[in-house]
Motif scaffolding. Sequence first.
Motif, short mmCIF file in Angstrom:
data_model
loop_
_atom_site.label_atom_id
_atom_site.label_comp_id
_atom_site.label_asym_id
_atom_site.label_seq_id
_atom_site.Cartn_x
_atom_site.Cartn_y
_atom_site.Cartn_z
N ALA A 20 3.78 1.67 -1.14
CA ALA A 20 4.61 1.85 -2.33
C ALA A 20 3.85 2.49 -3.49
O ALA A 20 4.46 2.90 -4.48
CB ALA A 20 5.18 0.50 -2.77
N VAL A 21 2.54 2.58 -3.40
CA VAL A 21 1.74 3.13 -4.50
C VAL A 21 1.81 4.66 -4.48
O VAL A 21 1.47 5.28 -3.48
CB VAL A 21 0.26 2.71 -4.36
N PRO A 22 2.26 5.28 -5.57
CA PRO A 22 2.24 6.75 -5.60
C PRO A 22 0.79 7.25 -5.53
O PRO A 22 -0.12 6.60 -6.05
CB PRO A 22 2.84 7.10 -6.97
N GLN A 23 0.59 8.38 -4.89
CA GLN A 23 -0.75 8.95 -4.72
C GLN A 23 -0.94 10.14 -5.65
O GLN A 23 0.02 10.82 -6.02
CB GLN A 23 -0.93 9.40 -3.27
N MET A 24 -2.20 10.40 -5.98
CA MET A 24 -2.50 11.55 -6.83
C MET A 24 -2.02 12.85 -6.18
O MET A 24 -1.49 13.73 -6.84
CB MET A 24 -4.01 11.61 -7.08
N LYS A 25 -2.22 12.94 -4.86
CA LYS A 25 -1.77 14.15 -4.16
C LYS A 25 -0.45 13.84 -3.43
O LYS A 25 -0.32 14.06 -2.23
CB LYS A 25 -2.84 14.60 -3.16
N GLU A 26 0.50 13.33 -4.16
CA GLU A 26 1.76 12.86 -3.58
C GLU A 26 2.57 14.01 -3.00
O GLU A 26 2.72 15.06 -3.62
CB GLU A 26 2.57 12.14 -4.66
N THR A 27 3.09 13.80 -1.79
CA THR A 27 3.98 14.79 -1.20
C THR A 27 5.29 14.16 -0.73
O THR A 27 6.20 14.86 -0.31
CB THR A 27 3.33 15.48 0.02
N ARG A 28 5.38 12.81 -0.81
CA ARG A 28 6.60 12.16 -0.33
C ARG A 28 7.75 12.36 -1.31
O ARG A 28 7.56 12.34 -2.52
CB ARG A 28 6.34 10.66 -0.13
N GLU A 29 8.94 12.55 -0.77
CA GLU A 29 10.13 12.71 -1.61
C GLU A 29 10.60 11.35 -2.12
O GLU A 29 11.09 11.22 -3.24
CB GLU A 29 11.26 13.37 -0.80
N VAL A 30 10.46 10.32 -1.28
CA VAL A 30 10.93 8.97 -1.60
C VAL A 30 9.79 8.00 -1.28
O VAL A 30 9.10 8.18 -0.28
CB VAL A 30 12.16 8.62 -0.74
N LEU A 31 9.59 7.01 -2.14
CA LEU A 31 8.56 6.01 -1.86
C LEU A 31 9.16 4.88 -1.02
O LEU A 31 10.28 4.44 -1.29
CB LEU A 31 8.01 5.43 -3.17
N PRO A 32 8.45 4.40 -0.01
CA PRO A 32 8.97 3.29 0.77
C PRO A 32 9.00 2.01 -0.08
O PRO A 32 8.09 1.80 -0.88
CB PRO A 32 7.98 3.14 1.92
N LEU A 84 0.83 -1.21 0.00
CA LEU A 84 0.00 0.00 0.00
C LEU A 84 0.86 1.26 0.00
O LEU A 84 0.59 2.21 -0.73
CB LEU A 84 -0.90 0.02 1.24
#
Lengths: 248, 280
Positions: B258-270, B256
Motif C-alpha cells: 500500500a505504500v506509494p513508491q518514489m518510482k511509482e508506476t501503478r495506476e491503483v494502490l492495493p 508494504l
Amino acid sequence: MGNPAILLKDLDISYGSTKVVRDVNLSVAEGESFALVGESGSGKSTVLKAIAGLAPDWTGQISVLGQPRGHGPDSGFAKTCQMVFQDPYGSLHPRKVVDAVLREPLKVHGLGNRDARIAEVLNAVGLDQRFRFRFPHQLSGGQRQRVAIARALMLEPKVMLLDEPTSALDVSVQAEILNLLKRLRAEQGLTYLMVTHNLPVVSFMCDRMAVMNKGEIVEIADAKQLHSGDFSHDYTRELYAASGAEAV
Amino acid sequence: MTATKPLLDVENLRVSFPTPTGPVEVVKGLNLSLGRERLGIVGESGSGKSMTGRAILRLIRKPGKMTADRLAFDGVELQGLSERKMRDLRGARISMIMQDPKFSLNPVMTIGYQIAEALKAHENLSRRDVQARVIEMLQAVRINDPEQVAQMYPHQVSGGMGQRIMIAMMLIPRPDLLIADEPTSALDVSVQGQVLDLIDELVREKGMGLILISHDLNLVARYCDRIMVMHAGQVVETCAAKDLHKAQHPYTRGLLAAVPQMKETREVLPVLDRSQWGGT
Ligand SMILES: Nc1ncnc2c1ncn2[C@@H]1O[C@H](COP(=O)(O)OP(=O)(O)O)[C@@H](O)[C@H]1O
Ligand SMILES: Nc1ncnc2c1ncn2[C@@H]1O[C@H](COP(=O)(O)OP(=O)(O)O)[C@@H](O)[C@H]1O
Ligand SMILES: [Mg+2]
Ligand SMILES: [Mg+2]
C-alpha cells in the motif's frame, strides 16, 4: 487550450506585517494534478488559503478558470473551487451528522434535490449509506476524510485544493483515499492542487510539482523526474535524498 | 554477549481496558526477548504499539490494566517492584521518547534546567559536573551553541531542536534501553532523518538496546535489526529488517504494497481487505 484552471501571477501573501509567500508564479492546466511540496512553514498551505479566500492579505493575481479572484470569501467561487484539509477531525463539526454536513452547502446555494445528491456523493466517495446519520467521532479517520471529500464535492466544483489530505492516515487508509481521489479526478474531470510533503505520493498522484522553500518556489518539475532524481535545484535534491529515495 | 541473559524478556503481556460490555484487550499475549539490539515495532494506528511500550515501563494509566507471565529487565522481574523502585529504573536504565516534544517538555523551565534535573534524579554529581554533562549532551545531539540553548524555554526552539533536546534528556542518565515511540512523526522529512541518525549513532556508540515504535515500514527497516509487525494487539510476524521485503504474512504484505513508491508506476494502490482482519 482555454484558460488555465489556476493561474497565480507575482503572488505575495502576508499575515499582518509578515510576508510569508513571495513572487509565486504558477499555471495549472485544466484536468491537471499539481503538487506543492516543501518542508513545513514553507508557505504551501498559505498559497491554498489565498486561492480559497482564507488568507485575504495578498498582492498579485489569482484566477481560477479565467475568473480573477477577489480578496475575501466569495460564494460564487465556492461552486468552482473547494478545499479539503489535512485533519479530518478538526475540519468537521463535532455535533453535526454526516447528512447535515453534506446538506449545508446545498442549502447555502439554494440547490434542490438534496436527498438524491447526498446519496450520490456518498456513493462516489465509497461510503455506505448507513454512515449518513453518524457523528464524526463515530467514524474512523479514513471515513472522516471521505466525508470531508464528499462535502467538497457537493457543489460539483471543477478545482480542488487538497492540503495534505492523507498525512494523518495510516498507509493502508492513505492508499484507499489516494485511489479515491485519482478515480474522482478521472470521472469528474477535476483539477487538483495538492499540498504534500511526501514525494512518493506525488509520484503516484501528480503530473507536476512546485518545490517551495522559505516562501518561494525554487523549482517546478515534472513528477516523472522523481524516477531519476534529476532535479536542477540543490534544495530539491536535498529533499529527494531525505525522502529515502530507496524503497524497501 | 548477546546470547546470554537478554536485556528485556516479556512473556504473555496483556493490556486491557474496561468497557460497558466487559474488558477489551488491546495487547493480547505478546512475547518479546531483546538483547542490545535495535527492534522495530510497526503496525497501523490502534494496533497496540504504544500500549506495549508503555506496559514495559509499567506506565499503563487507569482504568487500563496490564498483566504478564514475565516482565524482566536485566534479569529482574519488574512486576514485583515498588512504584518507587520503578521510578528509579525509568530514566536511569530504561528511557522513553514520546511523539510530541513540546508536549513532553515543561514549558516554564529552561531547557538546561530540565536536562540537569533528568541527570540529578539518577546520579549524585557536583553542580559543576552536572553543568559539564548537560553541555556535553547538548553537543552530542548536535546543538551548536549549547550554553545559549540551555538558557532557552521550549517554545523558543523549533520542532526538530525540541526533539533533539528530548533525546538529550532521555540519554543523559546513560540508560541501557531506549524506547522511542514515533519519535519523529511530528517532524519534517528533512529533519526526521537527522533525528533518527542521531538516535542510531548514540545507541550504537553506547551499546544500548532500542525499541523503535512507528507506523512507517520504510523507517523501521532502515533503522532496526529486527522487526515485529503488530495487528489488533498481536504480533503477526517477526523478521530481520533486511528481510522485510520478503515478509510472508498477508497483513505485512498488504501494508508494504500500500505504500506509494518514489518510482511509482501503478495506476491503483492495493488496499487491505479489512473484513479479513475483523477491524476497521
Ligand atoms: N494564521 C497565521 N498567522 C500568522 N502566521 C502564519 C499563519 N499561518 C501560517 N503562518 C506562518 O506562515 C508561514 C507559512 O506557513 P504555512 O503556509 O502553513 O506553511 P506550510 O503549509 O508549508 O507548512 C509559517 O512561517 C507560519 O508560521
Ligand atoms: N484509555 C483507553 N481506553 C480504552 N481504549 C484505549 C485507551 N487507550 C488506548 N486504547 C485503545 O488501545 C488500542 C491500542 O492503542 P495504542 O497502543 O495507542 O495503539 P498504537 O500506538 O498502535 O496506535 C487502541 O485501539 C486504542 O483505542
Ligand atoms: Mg501546511
Ligand atoms: Mg501510538
